[in-house]
Write an enzyme that holds these catalytic residues in place. Structure first.
Site, PDB file in Angstrom:
ATOM      1  N   GLU B 199       0.677  -1.165   0.010  1.00  0.00           N
ATOM      2  CA  GLU B 199      -0.024  -0.031  -0.058  1.00  0.00           C
ATOM      3  C   GLU B 199       0.927   1.234  -0.125  1.00  0.00           C
ATOM      4  O   GLU B 199       0.492   2.248  -0.570  1.00  0.00           O
ATOM      5  CB  GLU B 199      -1.004   0.030   1.278  1.00  0.00           C
ATOM      6  CG  GLU B 199      -0.469   0.023   2.640  1.00  0.00           C
ATOM      7  CD  GLU B 199      -1.708   0.228   3.576  1.00  0.00           C
ATOM      8  OE1 GLU B 199      -2.251   1.463   3.451  1.00  0.00           O
ATOM      9  OE2 GLU B 199      -1.689  -0.712   4.490  1.00  0.00           O
ATOM     10  N   SER B 253      -8.064   5.324   8.208  1.00  0.00           N
ATOM     11  CA  SER B 253      -8.492   5.225   9.347  1.00  0.00           C
ATOM     12  C   SER B 253      -7.464   5.501  10.544  1.00  0.00           C
ATOM     13  O   SER B 253      -7.905   5.976  11.579  1.00  0.00           O
ATOM     14  CB  SER B 253      -9.007   3.717   9.503  1.00  0.00           C
ATOM     15  OG  SER B 253      -9.801   3.235   8.361  1.00  0.00           O
ATOM     16  N   SER B 256      -0.557   7.175   8.382  1.00  0.00           N
ATOM     17  CA  SER B 256       1.003   6.811   8.353  1.00  0.00           C
ATOM     18  C   SER B 256       1.694   7.986   7.885  1.00  0.00           C
ATOM     19  O   SER B 256       1.313   8.850   7.144  1.00  0.00           O
ATOM     20  CB  SER B 256       0.971   5.680   6.999  1.00  0.00           C
ATOM     21  OG  SER B 256       0.914   4.495   7.438  1.00  0.00           O
ATOM     22  N   ARG B 268       9.083   4.864   5.858  1.00  0.00           N
ATOM     23  CA  ARG B 268       7.968   5.265   6.768  1.00  0.00           C
ATOM     24  C   ARG B 268       8.610   5.643   8.091  1.00  0.00           C
ATOM     25  O   ARG B 268       9.156   4.944   8.854  1.00  0.00           O
ATOM     26  CB  ARG B 268       7.066   4.011   7.020  1.00  0.00           C
ATOM     27  CG  ARG B 268       5.707   4.062   7.965  1.00  0.00           C
ATOM     28  CD  ARG B 268       5.042   2.850   8.123  1.00  0.00           C
ATOM     29  NE  ARG B 268       3.530   3.212   8.633  1.00  0.00           N
ATOM     30  CZ  ARG B 268       3.460   3.123  10.064  1.00  0.00           C
ATOM     31  NH1 ARG B 268       4.489   2.836  10.656  1.00  0.00           N
ATOM     32  NH2 ARG B 268       2.090   3.385  10.503  1.00  0.00           N
TER      33      ARG B 268
END
Lengths: 765, 431
Positions: B199, B253, B256, B268
């Site tokens: 993703e 939701s 990141s 990340r």
């Protein structure tokens, strides 16, 4: 955010319960002499600080004037008990409901009329200002909360060795105490009140609020009250401890079906707090929502704290504020969060006296003219309640009661204490050999051992004051107090930091002092010193007749044999009680192992010798050894206790004894006059030895003389403490194991010898 | 489930559901290993080591037409925790020959998607985001943006089954956690084999692609001028170009946060579990609302200062010692500690406070990451920002105010669709 966690509790704390009676013996002690007050009023608890002087008995020894006639007959020196006034800081914590009663009590007992002002901090200071001024007739002077908090934090970190701890819920001991690095700065303080303040503290006077967050204890409380209709903070925590957050939170596995492996995110991590309540149309239990909320807030605070710590390159992060205060549940979640976000690089640290920081700081603000920071202070174990573990299962009312009157007392020490400059690494030095908080078996043994020895100590205490009729009564009070402490420690071994043999011994000394038994062994010490002195010349003479090699051997044996005479050791005191004729020669015979000789090679420049017992030990064991060192051209610094502990020789006793020996022995006499033999006090009144808290004068002398050998003698100083101490110069640890359990543990027999000669790596000698 | 029946004509010989489960579990390590660490922390944190865009796993191109590009239909799908995002490329340059060859099933799908703007009760096509005359892989057409709640995924699969999607022998590229979670469901219910893509790879790829192809019409990237004046701040176009490094904050939701150094070099940094799901979840519990739009509508009418405790509530004004203005929120929901205050707030106030709390928290964490990573441009994306001008303004203001103008908050029009776009690109240009 800026607010330091003073929230008004919406409980019934406003009703002034006047019917309660205070146990005045226990709380507000020494109020008659109290001066200088400070008060910190939080949302539910009030913390009162005052400075007082304590009058208590101290034992003094004084040499008789030998130029006049021998008036004292056969007495070696004069022992007297005198009144001494020492300074003590008192801190008391109680529920706000008691404020009025407490103020009345203070007013009734306050004699000192010089006090005009009371320093105040905390969110409630404003609310109670009028009441305080009316009741006490003192002017309320408000101080900035954050400044007080930091000042208090610096003070406890500097003066209380086991102040900071790591919380580990599932470990054998929940609290793992940290040895405080003597250099406490810089550090990060994360204060979680209704909001969060993140403060970077760089020095005593320099600190900066580098950030904060509005998501704090108030968010947990406010949002929790809305979601669960539970009003009290404590009850919300209790709910949370019973809940399952996974029914409310959306976890990584709810989205992925499993873990998000390539990022290393496990399936159980929370992807979205309260994420399930957004999609699932169902009822959630109060417990589950409270738990989810607790995790959300703890994780968020932990994450921000880590980001700030990283940005400012700080590794020491302390957490405080009402969200944390004494709540294992929040300490656990914050610890978890910090571990997660820093992968264990930063540990979340908590403080034993976190609740008192504001009051301590406010007090220090008001006491600046007394320069409290130039002194060293020590926690008085007799007068302090210690840390309570509050089980989340306990009902909130019980919890509040258990902490109703919590006390902390700090004694101002006569001497300023610093590190021994010869410690290899002061930041990793741990005085104590066994941490009884973590070793349940050893804990059980020692607690029982001290309990069994208590009768003997009481008897000794009474016997030491034969002319005082009420001594028996006081001794009984002492027994009750110490027994109570032992019982507390059995249930809460972490109450005063790491539990150690040293802390058990020190607590006993504090309790004895508390009931005016300043030196129960004074007369025994005198008698033994007197007898030993009579043998001194003979002992020296017989040593001088030996060959060099035999003499070295005999000297070491002499120190060790002398060390057998120890009233602190159960096995020995039994022998000494039952067989008063037990002698030096017999002790030498009893010794199991004879060590080899040490004093080969070139002489040392200066030896620092930490001595142990009076009598045979110091006079027939240590002094001949010292004499040999001196004649080798080594200067000697003899370090003895500043105050009495068991039958250990004190500095003032040692001065008299050395004078008497000098009168008989020209070697000692000339060394004294030429300053090659120096007597110093170590700043302690403990049968053990903490090399990180030693008299400043001693430390200076050690540096000046370029000390290159440290000798530590006795069980208390060389086995219970410092057995593993690493020094930057040569060291010798000598003791006789006079405890069969300990001998077993160390793999030896009763009266085995410890002779540990260590040369630091890279230093040839 | 209702989708277990299969049309005989498209059965391709694969087994039925039960035997599939074990295989699926094997493919998802950790599916059962959820016990040892039954504790919470967020999806965040792991500042994972530098990651290159993943070389996608074996991608089997079923190119029965012996062309370089895959057969139609072209979809990219992002199955998140709350929403499924779907992008569909509608070719507009279909030749007569192609038209004739186009199988009935494909045509029906194309007509169904392009002639409706709503599907079932919850599927929606964001018409205003449609990209017209887009040239993609040598073809020209329109890119459509469709979303529906993740819990309606079975309905979508049923639709695929009814429209005989599997007969087209296409590959469905999917990303987001649902690509893993629902892989076996796709196989058993719709007879579709998902091609799973990471993703974050898709997100970065999608953002950089959309930003590069938009040339006409409203600018893809924009910022707020005068962010400190909430009433007078205005949306202004911004050219992102290849202006690295960027901090990319994806608010779905959960959240990141990525540091992007070039098209295929990003990491990340961290994340937080306090995201869009938290806003909606708390709003549902506090106000009884049930949709994001409803929650936002309430928030727009509420007043968070009735709920929060401000610095001035404590100090009567600014906390000068630390340079905190009186309007700063000292404690989110802090006033709700008091019974009387709890009784006097409205649902709208609570919704507003929830929105402000979540948004500002994302702002603080983002700001700290920007400082730690030494990055000055921050791009906020994700469906939390959809029709949520209030949060965007708050973020723009927070970035500007607390950094003394050092940080710039940037926003993208296609907010939540970048993952799906990245998945589509994975179909067309497998790396």
């Amino acid at each position: 955010m800026a607010e330091c966690g003073r929230v008004d509790s919406n409980t019934s704390s406003h009703t002034m319960d006047k019917s309660i009676t205070l146990p005045p013996d226990e709380i507000f002690r020494n109020m008659e002499n109290a001066k200088r007050f400070a008060i910190d009023i939080g949302g539910s608890l009030t913390k009162l600080a005052y400075y007082s002087t304590v009058q208590h008995k101290v034992a003094k020894v004084r040499s008789f004037d030998h130029s006049t006639k021998e008036a004292a007959g056969d007495k070696l020196y004069e022992i007297s008990v005198q009144e001494e006034v020492t300074a003590r800081l008192h801190f008391i914590k109680f529920e706000n409901a008691y404020i009025e009663t407490c103020l009345d009590f203070i007013k009734d007992h306050l004699v000192n009329t010089e006090t005009k002002v009371i320093k105040a901090t905390g969110g409630g200071a404003h609310k109670f200002k009028e009441l305080i001024e009316r009741k006490l007739g003192l002017k309320v002077d408000k101080e900035d909360e954050m400044t007080c908090l930091i000042k208090g934090c610096n003070f406890v970190l500097k003066n209380i060795p086991h102040e900071a701890f790591v919380y580990a819920k599932h470990a054998d001991s929940e609290f793992r105490f940290q040895t405080t690095n003597p250099d406490i700065f810089p550090y990060l303080l994360v204060n979680i009140g209704s909001g969060v303040s993140i403060v970077k503290v760089e020095s005593e006077d320099k600190f900066e609020r580098i950030g904060g967050s509005s998501i704090g204890g108030g968010t947990f409380w406010g949002l929790g009250a809305l979601l669960t209709k539970t009003k009290r903070f404590d009850e919300l925590l209790q709910l949370a401890s019973k809940g399952q957050h996974s029914s409310v939170d959306m976890l990584v596995k709810d989205i992925y079906g499993g873990s998000y492996a390539c990022l290393g995110l496990t399936g159980d991590l929370i992807a979205s707090s309260f994420g399930k309540s957004a999609t699932a149309d169902k009822e959630f239990s109060n417990e589950d929502m409270a738990k989810s909320l607790l995790h959300m807030i703890s994780n968020d605070i932990g994450q921000l704290a880590c980001l700030y710590a990283k940005l400012h390159n700080l590794s020491r992060v302390y957490f405080g504020g009402f969200f944390i205060r004494g709540h294992p549940v929040t300490m656990h979640t914050i610890t978890y969060s910090i571990n997660f976000f820093t992968k264990g690089e930063v540990q979340a640290l908590f403080l034993r006296h976190e609740g008192y920081l504001g009051a301590i700081g406010a007090f220090l603000k008001g006491a600046e003219e007394d320069n409290p920071n130039q002194y060293s202070w020590g926690e008085n174990y007799a007068g302090s309640s210690g840390l309570m573990s509050v089980s989340p299962d306990m009902n909130p009312m019980q919890r509040a009661r258990s902490g109703t009157f919590d006390m902390l007392e700090m004694d101002r020490l006569d001497r300023q204490l610093v590190n021994l400059p010869l410690l290899q690494d002061p930041s990793s030095y741990i005085p104590d050999t066994v941490d009884l908080t973590e070793d349940a078996q050893a804990r059980e043994y020692w607690l029982s051992c001290f309990e069994e020895a208590l009768d003997g100590v009481v008897k000794r205490a009474v016997a030491s004051q034969p002319d005082i009729p009420e001594a028996a009564e006081r001794a009984e009070k002492f027994r009750q107090k110490y027994l109570h402490k032992l019982q507390t420690l059995r249930h809460q071994p972490f109450a005063y930091g790491s539990l150690t043999v040293r802390s058990l011994l020190d607590t006993r000394e504090h309790c004895l002092n508390e009931f005016n038994f300043p030196d129960p062994y004074s007369k025994i010490k005198e008698r033994e010193n007197d007898i030993a002195l009579k043998y001194y010349e003979k002992a020296v003479k017989s040593l001088e007749e030996l060959s060099w090699e035999d003499r070295q051997f005999a000297l070491v044996r002499g120190v060790l044999a002398g060390n057998v005479f120890d009233w602190g050791a159960k096995a020995v005191s039994e022998v000494l009680e039952s067989n008063p004729e037990f002698g030096f020669e017999e002790a030498k015979r009893r010794l199991e192992v004879y060590p080899g000789s040490l004093l080969q090679g070139p002489p040392h420049r200066c030896a620092l010798f930490f001595v142990d017992n009076s009598g045979v030990d110091i006079i027939l064991g240590v002094m001949p050894f010292v004499r040999e060192l001196l004649s080798r051209g080594t200067e000697v610094v003899l370090a003895s206790n500043s105050g009495p502990a068991l039958n250990d020789v004190t500095n003032s006793e040692l001065h008299i004894l050395t004078e008497r020996i000098a009168a008989m022995d020209p070697v000692i006499d000339s060394a004294l006059r030429e300053d090659r033999l120096t007597l110093v006090q170590d700043g302690s009144s403990s049968p053990c030895l903490d090399l990180s808290r030693l008299d400043k004068v001693l430390a200076m002398l050690v540096r000046e003389r370029q000390t290159d050998l440290v000798i530590i003698e006795g069980m208390g100083r060389a086995i219970h403490t410092n057995y593993y101490a690493m020094l930057s110069c040569e060291s010798l640890k000598m003791a006789v194991i006079k405890n069969s359990w300990l001998a077993d543990r160390l793999g030896g027999k009763l009266f085995s010898v410890v002779f540990k000669y260590e040369v630091p790596a890279g230093k040839p000698h | 489930m209702a989708f277990n029946q299969r049309d005989d004509d498209i059965v391709d010989g694969e087994d039925e559901t039960p035997s599939k489960l074990p295989r699926c579990n094997k493919e998802m390590p950790g599916y059962f290993s959820n016990e040892p660490q039954n504790e919470a922390a967020e999806s965040a944190g792991r500042a994972t080591s530098e990651r290159r865009t993943s070389n996608s796993t074996a991608w089997h191109r079923r190119d029965s037409f012996k062309k370089t590009r895959p057969p139609f239909p072209w979809f990219g799908m992002d199955i998140g925790g709350t929403l499924v995002k779907l992008v569909y490329f509608e070719p507009k340059d279909i030749t007569a020959e192609e038209e004739q060859e186009e199988v009935e099933n494909l045509r029906s799908i194309r007509h169904y998607l392009t002639s409706n703007t709503a599907y079932g009760t919850t599927g929606i096509r964001d018409v205003h985001l449609e990209m017209k005359d887009l040239s993609l892989c040598g073809r020209t057409g329109n890119l459509h943006f469709i979303r529906f709640p993740t819990h309606d995924l079975p309905v979508f699969m049923q639709m695929g089954r009814n429209k005989h999607f599997s007969s087209l022998h296409t590959t469905l590229c999917a990303t987001g956690g649902g690509a893993y979670k629902f892989e076996s469901d796709f196989r058993t219910m719709a007879d579709l084999e998902l091609h799973k893509l990471d993703e974050l790879d898709c997100l970065v790829r999608g953002v950089l692609y959309i930003d590069s192809v938009i040339t006409s019409g409203p600018s893809e990237c924009y910022y707020f001028e005068n962010p400190s004046d909430l009433d007078h701040c205005a949306q202004k176009p911004y050219t992102l170009e290849n202006d690295y490094p960027l901090l990319l904050v994806n608010i779905g939701s959960g959240v990141s946060i990525l540091a992007v150094y070039s098209e295929n070099n990003y990491k990340r940094v961290t994340g937080t579990s306090l995201g869009g799901g938290t806003f909606l979840g708390l709003c549902c519990l506090l106000t009884g609302c049930s949709t994001f739009e409803e929650a936002l509508e309430m928030a727009s009418q509420g007043e968070s200062t009735h709920v929060d405790k401000l610095v001035r509530d404590i100090y009567g004004g600014d906390y000068e010692r630390f340079g905190l203005p009186g309007w700063t929120v000292a404690s989110s929901f802090g006033s709700m500690m008091f019974k009387d205050k709890r009784e006097s707030v409205s649902k709208e106030d609570l919704a507003r406070a929830t929105l402000v709390t979540i948004t500002n928290n994302i702002g603080s964490i983002t700001r700290m990451c920007a400082l730690n990573e030494n990055i000055e441009r921050v791009v906020f994306v994700g469906n939390f920002l959809r029709v949520n001008i209030l949060s965007m303004k708050l973020l723009a203001y927070a970035m500007d105010y607390w950094s003394n103008g050092q940080l710039k908050a940037l926003f993208l029009r296609h907010e939540g669709y970048f993952g799906a776009v990245g998945a589509l690109l994975g179909l067309l240009h497998p790396s």
